[in-house]
Design a protein around this motif. Sequence first.
Motif, PDB file in Angstrom:
ATOM      1  N   ASP A 117       1.459  -4.102   1.019  1.00  0.00           N
ATOM      2  CA  ASP A 117       0.363  -3.966   0.062  1.00  0.00           C
ATOM      3  C   ASP A 117      -0.987  -3.951   0.784  1.00  0.00           C
ATOM      4  O   ASP A 117      -1.897  -3.192   0.415  1.00  0.00           O
ATOM      5  CB  ASP A 117       0.424  -5.115  -0.947  1.00  0.00           C
ATOM      6  CG  ASP A 117      -0.630  -4.994  -2.024  1.00  0.00           C
ATOM      7  OD1 ASP A 117      -0.751  -3.909  -2.614  1.00  0.00           O
ATOM      8  OD2 ASP A 117      -1.359  -5.981  -2.258  1.00  0.00           O
ATOM      9  N   ASN A 135      -1.469  -0.529   2.384  1.00  0.00           N
ATOM     10  CA  ASN A 135      -1.803   0.498   1.396  1.00  0.00           C
ATOM     11  C   ASN A 135      -3.277   0.416   0.991  1.00  0.00           C
ATOM     12  O   ASN A 135      -3.952   1.444   0.825  1.00  0.00           O
ATOM     13  CB  ASN A 135      -0.906   0.344   0.164  1.00  0.00           C
ATOM     14  CG  ASN A 135       0.534   0.716   0.446  1.00  0.00           C
ATOM     15  OD1 ASN A 135       0.809   1.530   1.342  1.00  0.00           O
ATOM     16  ND2 ASN A 135       1.465   0.126  -0.287  1.00  0.00           N
ATOM     17  N   ASN A 186       6.560  -7.361   2.004  1.00  0.00           N
ATOM     18  CA  ASN A 186       5.918  -6.686   0.881  1.00  0.00           C
ATOM     19  C   ASN A 186       4.418  -6.986   0.821  1.00  0.00           C
ATOM     20  O   ASN A 186       3.611  -6.149   0.411  1.00  0.00           O
ATOM     21  CB  ASN A 186       6.583  -7.098  -0.436  1.00  0.00           C
ATOM     22  CG  ASN A 186       8.002  -6.572  -0.541  1.00  0.00           C
ATOM     23  OD1 ASN A 186       8.325  -5.503  -0.002  1.00  0.00           O
ATOM     24  ND2 ASN A 186       8.857  -7.311  -1.229  1.00  0.00           N
TER      25      ASN A 186
END
Length: 704
Positions: free
Chosen positions: A641, A644, A637
């Motif tokens: 992030d 992104n 995760n």
Amino acid sequence: MPWSILGDFNATLLSNEKGGPGAFNLGSAAEFQAMIDACLLLPISSTGKKFTWTNNRRRGHVATVLDHSFCNEKWVDFFRNVMQHVLWSSVSDHAQLLVISDIVSKSNNIPFRLHGFRMENENFLLVVDEAWKMQLIGDPIYVLSEKLKRVKGLLKVWARDSFPNLNMELEQATKILKMIQDSIEESGMSDDLFNKEADAKTALLTASCRHEALWAEKEKLRWVKNGDCNSKLFHLFVKLRRARNQISALKREDGSWALDQRGIAEYIASFFEKFHEPTSIIEHHDLLDCIPKILSNEDVASLEATPIREEIKQIVWDMDPDSSPSSDGFLGKFFRKCWEVVETDFGKVLSKIMSSSLMPLLPRLVLDEQGAFQKEEAFCRGLKLLVRDGKLKSLPGPRGIRLERLPTKYLDVKIFKGRVRGSHVLPLLDNIKRKLARWKGKLLSLGGRVKFVRSVISSITVHNFAVYWWPDHSIKLVELWMRNFIWSGDMEVTKKIVVTWDDVCKPKQEGGLGIRRLRDVNFVCLAKLTWQIKHEESSMSKFFWGHFLKADGSLKSGHISSSIWPGIKKVCNFVALNEQWTVGNRHKIDFWKDRWLNHLSIEEMLLNDGGHNGNLKTKVCDFIHNSRWDFPQVASNFMKDIINKANSIYISGMEDECHWRPSSAGVFSIKSAWEACRRSSPKVSWSWCGSPLFNLVKQFLDGD
């Protein structure tokens, strides 16, 4: 009463006055300086031998300056020419001192100098215009020269008639005002005395302004603007400079001395007549084949192009209006004042126009290293080894360059190897001690001393700070001198003050006096050097990168024997924390360690998230394909992030570029680095801001 003192004081004043084994005694020098300051003595300029005493030993040979000569201000007033000559020693271990004090008459052929205050007279432009109307035919330079000569002649006559002797004018105006005010005290005020007093005050004010303007041009102290103008300090500066510049003796080629003014004049004339005689030289035409052709035909054409009138005017306005006059005696402000009269004759600024045209081409003609000095001891040591081994020799010819005597000091920055010690910066401390002499402090007001410390003393160390990390005790000693000089006028006298030095060394907006802590200045100057090493493409930067940094830009581990290395280690982390990269198409940005995503690197964000960095070596360009992001599939995760955030960054297609975060323009500057490294305080809200008293105090402290 004029008086002078000379002899064996059995003490040295400056570190360069001692040669040989043994350390320089700072305590003894401080006591000697305190005695000189207490007696308000001025050192007499010296010529001849440097050292006046020696222990005459084959081993452990020591030579020092123990014999000195001093005088007071009135001695300089009485004798225009004061000079000390150190003669050769015979039987004694002390050298003989010969102090010459002559009353030199004022020369009759003083060069023309146009004083700025005369240009404020209402008739000045009329005189210049009348002289400039002369019609001449010939080369523009010849025409300008002849017109300036005519202006000189007319201005001399006009100034002699319009401006009397300023000292006599001031003295007479003061005397008249005193007589009128004495009459008012005796007989009381009347209409006639009231008008006479008003006229006398106006005359005194005019005379004072002219007198102050004249001495302001003579003193040549650019750091002071208001508050201490026309004080005793600046009169003394002018007298000392005149005494120092006075030629009292010249040594002839046969070893004899010319001591009188007539003998000096005859020797100077004969020397330059002989110097300008034609001599045979050895031509080296083959050297011309080694010069590469760098400038294009377009560049040459731009240098040869005739400047337009607007360009000429801009050059004139870029000249310093208050600088020392050139050989023709005219200030820069003369051409501003008389521009409408002289604008057609622009020969005066041809050299300035040429330099302005050449300035954009200089980076292609001159290497960065040729515009400064080599900041590492290996350069001079290496060349000297080549000379010693016979691989390098001086150029033949009457004006050949002897490479055997290469300098090891530039702008008071001495080149050496190893850690910086207090003994290495002693020459700088000597220079600061000379500037902070007590007689200057006593003749300056508090505001003048603050301005003196801020503008003069703080700038002495800048060149050295840009290379070396100073020892703490040297920094503290200089700041102690600065603090004592501000509050007491004597760098050796401590005065109890309720304001801390930290509060003094704050910007004026935060309640300080605008003085910067020397450690902060040292830190940001070395930060600038480190930034240049990491982000500039010069040969010097590449050399230091290979010497001090790894391929990824991080510091090399272990000890490096260098005088520059300790300072770079101190500031390298600060520079790295303030870097911000813009993603382009090059291979410069490290994906994990560099700050390109936001103000933190991915490695730092990973550590903050509880992860570990490991051995991560990846470039940002590894995830770019055809100017688009190309990331692999990830399960973390945290990395999702990161991806992104990265996808929202536009890839410019230009080269990777690093910006300096504390600056809004992204360019490194000393001011922005200082603001980033210091501990700032809240701004002070002055309740009396905007009042006339506030504006007067602010103008005085700013020196504007």
